[in-house]
Design an enzyme around this catalytic site. Structure first.
Site, PDB file in Angstrom:
ATOM      1  N   ALA A  12       0.801  -1.232   0.000  1.00 52.68           N
ATOM      2  CA  ALA A  12       0.000   0.000   0.000  1.00 52.68           C
ATOM      3  C   ALA A  12       0.831   1.278   0.000  1.00 52.68           C
ATOM      4  O   ALA A  12       0.295   2.368   0.153  1.00 52.68           O
ATOM      5  CB  ALA A  12      -0.948  -0.011   1.198  1.00 52.68           C
ATOM      6  N   ARG A  14       2.506   2.401  -2.596  1.00 53.97           N
ATOM      7  CA  ARG A  14       2.551   3.002  -3.948  1.00 53.97           C
ATOM      8  C   ARG A  14       1.329   2.558  -4.745  1.00 53.97           C
ATOM      9  O   ARG A  14       0.653   1.586  -4.394  1.00 53.97           O
ATOM     10  CB  ARG A  14       3.780   2.506  -4.715  1.00 53.97           C
ATOM     11  CG  ARG A  14       5.081   2.737  -4.048  1.00 53.97           C
ATOM     12  CD  ARG A  14       6.239   2.361  -4.966  1.00 53.97           C
ATOM     13  NE  ARG A  14       6.518   0.936  -4.998  1.00 53.97           N
ATOM     14  CZ  ARG A  14       6.592   0.205  -6.108  1.00 53.97           C
ATOM     15  NH1 ARG A  14       6.363   0.760  -7.281  1.00 53.97           N
ATOM     16  NH2 ARG A  14       6.901  -1.075  -6.060  1.00 53.97           N
ATOM     17  N   ASN A  89      -3.253  -6.813  -2.473  1.00 52.15           N
ATOM     18  CA  ASN A  89      -2.919  -5.969  -3.626  1.00 52.15           C
ATOM     19  C   ASN A  89      -1.479  -6.152  -4.096  1.00 52.15           C
ATOM     20  O   ASN A  89      -1.172  -5.901  -5.258  1.00 52.15           O
ATOM     21  CB  ASN A  89      -3.158  -4.496  -3.243  1.00 52.15           C
ATOM     22  CG  ASN A  89      -2.518  -3.539  -4.208  1.00 52.15           C
ATOM     23  OD1 ASN A  89      -3.039  -3.284  -5.296  1.00 52.15           O
ATOM     24  ND2 ASN A  89      -1.347  -2.994  -3.850  1.00 52.15           N
ATOM     25  N   TYR A 154       2.765 -13.925 -14.959  1.00 50.11           N
ATOM     26  CA  TYR A 154       1.833 -12.966 -14.345  1.00 50.11           C
ATOM     27  C   TYR A 154       0.379 -13.410 -14.566  1.00 50.11           C
ATOM     28  O   TYR A 154      -0.429 -13.422 -13.627  1.00 50.11           O
ATOM     29  CB  TYR A 154       2.086 -11.588 -14.962  1.00 50.11           C
ATOM     30  CG  TYR A 154       1.267 -10.465 -14.382  1.00 50.11           C
ATOM     31  CD1 TYR A 154       1.599  -9.900 -13.144  1.00 50.11           C
ATOM     32  CD2 TYR A 154       0.172  -9.940 -15.075  1.00 50.11           C
ATOM     33  CE1 TYR A 154       0.860  -8.853 -12.624  1.00 50.11           C
ATOM     34  CE2 TYR A 154      -0.571  -8.898 -14.559  1.00 50.11           C
ATOM     35  CZ  TYR A 154      -0.222  -8.351 -13.339  1.00 50.11           C
ATOM     36  OH  TYR A 154      -0.960  -7.311 -12.815  1.00 50.11           O
ATOM     37  N   ALA A 156      -0.714 -16.415 -15.182  1.00 55.47           N
ATOM     38  CA  ALA A 156      -0.976 -17.630 -14.394  1.00 55.47           C
ATOM     39  C   ALA A 156      -1.242 -17.264 -12.938  1.00 55.47           C
ATOM     40  O   ALA A 156      -2.163 -17.803 -12.307  1.00 55.47           O
ATOM     41  CB  ALA A 156       0.211 -18.589 -14.497  1.00 55.47           C
ATOM     42  N   LYS A 158      -2.410 -14.440 -11.762  1.00 53.04           N
ATOM     43  CA  LYS A 158      -3.667 -13.693 -11.611  1.00 53.04           C
ATOM     44  C   LYS A 158      -4.881 -14.568 -11.888  1.00 53.04           C
ATOM     45  O   LYS A 158      -5.957 -14.357 -11.307  1.00 53.04           O
ATOM     46  CB  LYS A 158      -3.649 -12.465 -12.536  1.00 53.04           C
ATOM     47  CG  LYS A 158      -2.586 -11.432 -12.157  1.00 53.04           C
ATOM     48  CD  LYS A 158      -2.807 -10.881 -10.767  1.00 53.04           C
ATOM     49  CE  LYS A 158      -1.865  -9.748 -10.407  1.00 53.04           C
ATOM     50  NZ  LYS A 158      -2.122  -9.194  -9.072  1.00 53.04           N
ATOM     51  N   ILE A 187      -3.746   0.321 -15.942  1.00 55.40           N
ATOM     52  CA  ILE A 187      -3.854   1.397 -14.951  1.00 55.40           C
ATOM     53  C   ILE A 187      -2.528   2.159 -14.860  1.00 55.40           C
ATOM     54  O   ILE A 187      -1.452   1.546 -14.870  1.00 55.40           O
ATOM     55  CB  ILE A 187      -4.221   0.821 -13.549  1.00 55.40           C
ATOM     56  CG1 ILE A 187      -5.441  -0.117 -13.637  1.00 55.40           C
ATOM     57  CG2 ILE A 187      -4.451   1.934 -12.530  1.00 55.40           C
ATOM     58  CD1 ILE A 187      -6.729   0.509 -14.102  1.00 55.40           C
TER      59      ILE A 187
END
Ligand code: NAP
Length: 246
Positions: A12, A14, A89, A154, A156, A158, A187
């Site tokens: 958290a 950044r 996150n 990445y 896999a 997610k 994003i």
């Protein structure tokens, strides 16, 4: 409002995690701002929250490490007695084509993005089950929904996070715990900032809304999923991607 709630947001200091921490704190939650390496950034997030009259604390932990995550959760529970909202996150990328991808890069991405979320849920679930309530929000990615060339590790991780979300949602539903995944598209954060302008243009052309999203676009949905208005939603994957994945 989330007054009286305790939220833990991994990574958290950044980017998206920072926007989530600020949104939860501005809505009344006490926020544990987890970081791995970015101590100064995490402390700046805490200072920003305190300036707005909120409560927060920065706590270091490498979520990829099972034992460190266990100690982290114990410290938080000892101090705050509960965690109502867990936002997984923390995430990394180590992109490469499959034939060039090293074992180390594959493992590093899986360890943080997927095992990190497992570690946190594993260690916190007992306390959430006891309190018979909780909101777990896993930050996945459209790469996990659609796949993405050059991101097999990445994607896999997610996609795995989506399976984890649905299984844990089924396990914990009877205990009043909601578990959902948010799948951001493209994003504007450090993760995407060093892409070339050509790559960004190519990416934007795949987005029906024609532009990148902001970290706040993701935080708005997380805020909804963290609060009472989402009590009848569990096991879902919600894309915030400008229409990319439809
Ligand atoms: P970012 O700006 O690169 O930030 C990544 C965050 O993850 C940092 O706060 C970092 O903390 C933390 N982190 C990394 N490894 C960690 C570990 N082992 N333990 C604890 N924290 C760790 O990335 P972002 O764009 O905000 O991404 C946030 C999440 O959204 C990630 O899961 C990412 O996969 C996902 N996502 C992003 C996009 C996008 O377009 N940006 C799209 C889809 C999904 P330190 O700096 O302290 O190491």
């Amino acid at each position: 409002m989330l007054t009286g709630k305790v939220a833990l947001v991994t990574g958290a200091g950044r980017g998206i995690g920072k926007a989530i921490a600020l949104a939860l704190a501005k809505n009344g939650a006490t926020v544990i701002v987890n970081y791995n390496g970015s101590k100064a950034c995490a402390e700046a997030v805490v200072a920003e929250i305190e300036q707005c009259g909120g409560c927060a604390e920065a706590v270091q932990c490498n979520v990829a490490d099972f034992a460190s995550s266990e100690a982290f959760v114990k410290t938080v529970l000892d101090q705050y007695k509960k965690v109502d909202i867990l936002v997984n996150n923390a995430g990394v990328t180590r992109d490469n084509l499959i034939m060039r991808m090293s074992e180390e890069d594959y493992d590093a991405v899986l360890d943080t993005n997927l095992k990190g979320a497992f570690n946190m849920i594993r260690h916190l679930s007992r306390a959430m089950i006891k309190q018979r309530s909780g909101k777990i929000i896993n930050i996945s990615s459209v790469s996990g929904v659609l796949g993405n060339a050059g991101q097999s590790n990445y994607s896999a991780s997610k996609a795995g996070l989506i399976g984890l979300t649905k299984s844990v949602a089924r396990e914990l539903a009877s205990r009043g715990i909601n578990v959902n995944a948010v799948a951001p598209g493209f994003i504007d954060t450090d993760m995407t900032r060093n892409m070339t302008e050509d790559a960004k243009k190519a990416m934007n052309s795949m987005i029906p809304l024609g532009k990148m999203g902001s970290a706040e676009d993701i935080a708005d949905l997380v805020l909804f999923l963290a609060g009472g208005h989402s009590d009848y939603i569990t096991g879902q994957v919600i894309c915030v991607d400008g229409g990319m994945s439809m």
